[in-house]
Design a protein around this motif. Structure first.
Motif, PDB file in Angstrom:
ATOM      1  N   THR A   9      69.156  25.996  72.385  1.00 22.82           N
ATOM      2  CA  THR A   9      68.141  25.301  73.157  1.00 22.82           C
ATOM      3  C   THR A   9      68.803  24.280  74.078  1.00 22.82           C
ATOM      4  O   THR A   9      69.971  23.927  73.905  1.00 22.82           O
ATOM      5  CB  THR A   9      67.137  24.577  72.230  1.00 22.82           C
ATOM      6  OG1 THR A   9      67.844  23.613  71.455  1.00 22.82           O
ATOM      7  CG2 THR A   9      66.427  25.543  71.306  1.00 22.82           C
ATOM      8  N   VAL A  10      68.038  23.814  75.042  1.00 25.46           N
ATOM      9  CA  VAL A  10      68.530  22.791  75.966  1.00 25.46           C
ATOM     10  C   VAL A  10      68.978  21.576  75.161  1.00 25.46           C
ATOM     11  O   VAL A  10      68.287  21.134  74.243  1.00 25.46           O
ATOM     12  CB  VAL A  10      67.430  22.409  76.991  1.00 25.46           C
ATOM     13  CG1 VAL A  10      67.863  21.226  77.837  1.00 25.46           C
ATOM     14  CG2 VAL A  10      67.095  23.614  77.870  1.00 25.46           C
ATOM     15  N   GLY A  11      70.158  21.062  75.471  1.00 25.79           N
ATOM     16  CA  GLY A  11      70.718  19.910  74.774  1.00 25.79           C
ATOM     17  C   GLY A  11      71.752  20.274  73.735  1.00 25.79           C
ATOM     18  O   GLY A  11      72.506  19.421  73.282  1.00 25.79           O
ATOM     19  N   ASP A  12      71.809  21.563  73.348  1.00 23.61           N
ATOM     20  CA  ASP A  12      72.824  22.013  72.396  1.00 23.61           C
ATOM     21  C   ASP A  12      74.195  22.038  73.058  1.00 23.61           C
ATOM     22  O   ASP A  12      74.317  22.219  74.273  1.00 23.61           O
ATOM     23  CB  ASP A  12      72.528  23.436  71.902  1.00 23.61           C
ATOM     24  CG  ASP A  12      71.360  23.522  70.939  1.00 23.61           C
ATOM     25  OD1 ASP A  12      70.875  22.468  70.502  1.00 23.61           O
ATOM     26  OD2 ASP A  12      70.952  24.646  70.641  1.00 23.61           O
ATOM     27  N   VAL A  13      75.216  21.882  72.236  1.00 23.61           N
ATOM     28  CA  VAL A  13      76.596  22.073  72.682  1.00 23.61           C
ATOM     29  C   VAL A  13      77.113  23.306  71.958  1.00 23.61           C
ATOM     30  O   VAL A  13      77.027  23.400  70.733  1.00 23.61           O
ATOM     31  CB  VAL A  13      77.486  20.856  72.356  1.00 23.61           C
ATOM     32  CG1 VAL A  13      78.942  21.148  72.674  1.00 23.61           C
ATOM     33  CG2 VAL A  13      76.997  19.634  73.131  1.00 23.61           C
ATOM     34  N   ILE A  14      77.621  24.271  72.734  1.00 19.46           N
ATOM     35  CA  ILE A  14      78.168  25.484  72.135  1.00 19.46           C
ATOM     36  C   ILE A  14      79.657  25.570  72.438  1.00 19.46           C
ATOM     37  O   ILE A  14      80.116  25.112  73.484  1.00 19.46           O
ATOM     38  CB  ILE A  14      77.436  26.743  72.633  1.00 19.46           C
ATOM     39  CG1 ILE A  14      77.467  26.854  74.158  1.00 19.46           C
ATOM     40  CG2 ILE A  14      76.004  26.766  72.123  1.00 19.46           C
ATOM     41  CD1 ILE A  14      76.874  28.141  74.695  1.00 19.46           C
ATOM     42  N   VAL A  15      80.389  26.131  71.480  1.00 15.93           N
ATOM     43  CA  VAL A  15      81.822  26.386  71.652  1.00 15.93           C
ATOM     44  C   VAL A  15      82.016  27.860  71.336  1.00 15.93           C
ATOM     45  O   VAL A  15      81.801  28.285  70.195  1.00 15.93           O
ATOM     46  CB  VAL A  15      82.680  25.504  70.722  1.00 15.93           C
ATOM     47  CG1 VAL A  15      84.160  25.800  70.933  1.00 15.93           C
ATOM     48  CG2 VAL A  15      82.386  24.030  70.957  1.00 15.93           C
ATOM     49  N   ILE A  16      82.377  28.632  72.344  1.00 15.55           N
ATOM     50  CA  ILE A  16      82.444  30.085  72.240  1.00 15.55           C
ATOM     51  C   ILE A  16      83.874  30.557  72.484  1.00 15.55           C
ATOM     52  O   ILE A  16      84.480  30.208  73.498  1.00 15.55           O
ATOM     53  CB  ILE A  16      81.493  30.732  73.276  1.00 15.55           C
ATOM     54  CG1 ILE A  16      80.068  30.215  73.100  1.00 15.55           C
ATOM     55  CG2 ILE A  16      81.554  32.256  73.207  1.00 15.55           C
ATOM     56  CD1 ILE A  16      79.441  30.526  71.768  1.00 15.55           C
ATOM     57  N   PRO A  17      84.418  31.381  71.572  1.00 13.93           N
ATOM     58  CA  PRO A  17      85.759  31.919  71.774  1.00 13.93           C
ATOM     59  C   PRO A  17      85.821  32.813  73.023  1.00 13.93           C
ATOM     60  O   PRO A  17      84.816  33.418  73.421  1.00 13.93           O
ATOM     61  CB  PRO A  17      86.013  32.755  70.516  1.00 13.93           C
ATOM     62  CG  PRO A  17      85.024  32.288  69.513  1.00 13.93           C
ATOM     63  CD  PRO A  17      83.842  31.789  70.292  1.00 13.93           C
ATOM     64  N   GLU A  18      86.986  32.925  73.598  1.00 12.67           N
ATOM     65  CA  GLU A  18      87.196  33.668  74.835  1.00 12.67           C
ATOM     66  C   GLU A  18      86.650  35.092  74.784  1.00 12.67           C
ATOM     67  O   GLU A  18      86.058  35.565  75.753  1.00 12.67           O
ATOM     68  CB  GLU A  18      88.693  33.705  75.149  1.00 12.67           C
ATOM     69  CG  GLU A  18      89.048  34.462  76.397  1.00 12.67           C
ATOM     70  CD  GLU A  18      90.526  34.406  76.714  1.00 12.67           C
ATOM     71  OE1 GLU A  18      90.941  35.107  77.638  1.00 12.67           O
ATOM     72  OE2 GLU A  18      91.272  33.665  76.045  1.00 12.67           O
TER      73      GLU A  18
END
Length: 87
Positions: A9-18
């Motif tokens: 959702t808006v406001g989330d921080v995501i960290v996604i592998p390459e």
């Protein structure tokens, strides 16, 4: 499993592998600024996510450029978003 568009959702921080987003180099850190949309691509489910890239300067988080990326839904399940806002 939650609906794909409800995972982030808006406001989330995501960290996604390459290997789990198109097309980039290195892990993607993104502060989500718009509601994601679901799309089918290459036979699997993806979300199109728009936000501000986050990078670190001397240990302090900084917001970078606006970015849109296609992200595998399965990656968001194994790497859930960080929520720093009210639910």
């Amino acid at each position: 499993m939650a609906q794909p568009s409800n995972i982030v959702t808006v406001g989330d921080v995501i960290v996604i592998p390459e290997g789990d987003y198109l097309f980039g180099q290195g892990a993607l850190r993104l502060l989500v600024t718009e509601p994601p949309t679901t799309t089918g691509h290459l036979g699997s489910e993806w979300l199109t996510v728009t936000g501000r890239e986050i990078w670190y300067d001397r240990g302090e988080p900084r917001e970078g450029r606006q970015r849109t990326a296609m992200i595998r839904v399965t990656s968001l399940v194994t790497h859930p978003p960080r929520r720093f806002h009210a639910a």
